[in-house]
Write an enzyme that holds these catalytic residues in place. Structure first.
Site, mmCIF file in Angstrom:
data_model
loop_
_atom_site.group_PDB
_atom_site.id
_atom_site.type_symbol
_atom_site.label_atom_id
_atom_site.label_comp_id
_atom_site.label_asym_id
_atom_site.label_seq_id
_atom_site.Cartn_x
_atom_site.Cartn_y
_atom_site.Cartn_z
ATOM 1 N N LYS A 1 40.440 40.939 38.279
ATOM 2 C CA LYS A 1 41.143 42.266 39.505
ATOM 3 C C LYS A 1 40.176 43.510 39.425
ATOM 4 O O LYS A 1 39.686 44.191 40.482
ATOM 5 C CB LYS A 1 42.224 42.549 39.825
ATOM 6 C CG LYS A 1 43.061 43.538 37.882
ATOM 7 C CD LYS A 1 44.416 43.862 37.678
ATOM 8 C CE LYS A 1 44.407 44.025 36.793
ATOM 9 N NZ LYS A 1 45.913 43.687 36.453
ATOM 10 N N LYS B 1 35.275 51.580 27.396
ATOM 11 C CA LYS B 1 35.603 52.979 28.996
ATOM 12 C C LYS B 1 35.091 54.319 28.109
ATOM 13 O O LYS B 1 34.456 54.789 28.762
ATOM 14 C CB LYS B 1 37.349 52.962 28.708
ATOM 15 C CG LYS B 1 37.615 51.800 29.908
ATOM 16 C CD LYS B 1 38.613 52.063 30.670
ATOM 17 C CE LYS B 1 39.570 50.922 31.325
ATOM 18 N NZ LYS B 1 40.875 50.604 31.526
ATOM 19 N N LYS C 1 34.023 36.536 34.991
ATOM 20 C CA LYS C 1 35.844 36.059 34.625
ATOM 21 C C LYS C 1 36.042 36.194 36.005
ATOM 22 O O LYS C 1 35.908 37.378 36.350
ATOM 23 C CB LYS C 1 36.800 35.843 33.395
ATOM 24 C CG LYS C 1 37.132 34.426 32.268
ATOM 25 C CD LYS C 1 37.808 35.462 31.312
ATOM 26 C CE LYS C 1 39.715 35.340 31.595
ATOM 27 N NZ LYS C 1 40.091 36.203 30.919
#
Ligand code: TRP
Length: 335
Positions: free
Chosen positions: A201, A115, A198
């Site tokens: 979400k 991040k 994968k």
């Protein structure tokens, strides 16, 4: 002899779990709760570190996740199901562990590093930096023997093991050093539109994800539109045929068949037939889960009651560990 202790958790950061969570985690957890003294935690404090955190939707997401755990077969009579923020010892132990965590060590955790690289270190919070230490506190508070998690969490469990060993050698044997439970074969589910990533979400598009709470017609449509590969043969080959292989993995995880048996079943039948069979299997598996979740959500007071029972038991176990930790580091007990 008492059963070994198991601890795992999921963030309440979306309204629904997806098929990857279900086949990769919940199906295993449901089976393991018979052989382990299992603690399943809804890690709402971790969810606060997400940039997309929304205070208005968090309570419903928390109850929704509780309902989905139960609908997937986690039984409150066997396992302890509770919400992280209901047990203050999680944050209290985090502080103690912060004092033995290296700054460099925490800086090397991939979530914070990724991040920081993508959005800049200046834009990250201390909370995100500390996320892995809170996770270590979750696990160590309960003296967990095993921690079943996905591959993306192995680094965090490694850190947990290191902190436990460091604490024990500095202050005396207080913590059980947990073992990582590597995910079982046959439970790695990929995105239907991007079958080399994968199922997650955070995917760019919803079309590649099967949500547990999707309507059956939506689930069916997503599977029929799943990316397949050139050729027409239903054969497991992750390199050459990632799309077909993913559908085979989903199909065999649900039916319990071997891959070879599934390949034989669809020999000479083409992708259309195959996808219809996968869609039938997924819908038959998930429809009862969806229905049960919606039923449970109809009675939030009962859900809250179950979570209170779980929190009470969790708090009791956690208090024992926290007391031992405070004593070990030399904090004066309050009279
Ligand atoms: N970080 C985990 C994830 O994103 C969630 C989590 C928090 C967890 N605390 C935990 C998992 C303790 C296992 C044990 O998937």
């Amino acid at each position: 002899m008492s059963k070994p202790r198991l601890f795992s958790g999921i963030q309440p950061s979306s309204d629904s779990l997806h098929l990857g969570n279900y086949l990769g985690a919940l199906v295993q957890w449901r089976a393991m709760q018979n052989d382990y003294d299992a603690f399943f935690c809804i890690v709402d404090l971790h969810a606060l570190t997400n940039a997309a955190h929304d205070p208005k939707s968090l309570p419903a997401a928390t109850r929704g996740l509780a309902a989905q755990y139960l609908a997937c077969g986690i039984e409150p009579g066997k396992s302890t199901l509770y919400v992280q923020s209901h047990v203050p010892a999680h944050t209290e132990l985090t502080w103690i562990l912060n004092t033995i965590t290296g700054f460099g060590e925490a800086s090397r955790m991939t979530q914070f590093k990724d991040k920081s690289q993508r959005f800049g270190t200046e834009n990250q919070t201390v909370g995100l930096f500390d996320y892995p230490v809170l996770m270590a506190a979750d696990i160590l508070l309960y003296q967990a023997d095993v921690v079943p998690v996905g591959d993306d969490q192995t680094q965090h469990v490694e850190l947990t093991r290191n902190l436990a060993e460091r604490f024990n050698s500095r202050f005396g044997e207080v913590f059980t050093v947990p073992k990582l439970q590597t995910p079982e074969e046959g439970a790695r589910i990929y995105d239907l539109q991007e079958p080399t990533s994968k199922m997650s979400k955070s995917a760019a598009s919803d079309a590649g994800l099967i949500w547990l709470l999707d309507e059956p017609s939506v689930t069916r449509k997503k599977i029929m539109r799943a990316v397949t590969d050139t050729g027409s043969e239903v054969r497991f080959d992750r390199g050459e045929k990632p799309g077909v292989s993913n559908l085979l993995e989903i199909y065999t995880a649900i039916t319990g068949q071997t891959v070879a048996a599934a390949e034989a079943e669809f020999a000479g039948r083409g992708y259309g037939d195959f996808k219809r069979a996968v869609a039938d299997a997924v819908v038959a598996e998930l429809e009862p889960v969806r229905t049960r979740t919606l039923e449970l959500l109809d009675d939030p007071a009962e859900l809250d009651r179950l979570l209170a029972v779980g929190a009470e038991h969790a708090a009791e176990v956690a208090a024992g560990t926290l007391k031992a930790v405070y004593d070990a580091v030399g904090l004066l007990p309050r009279r």
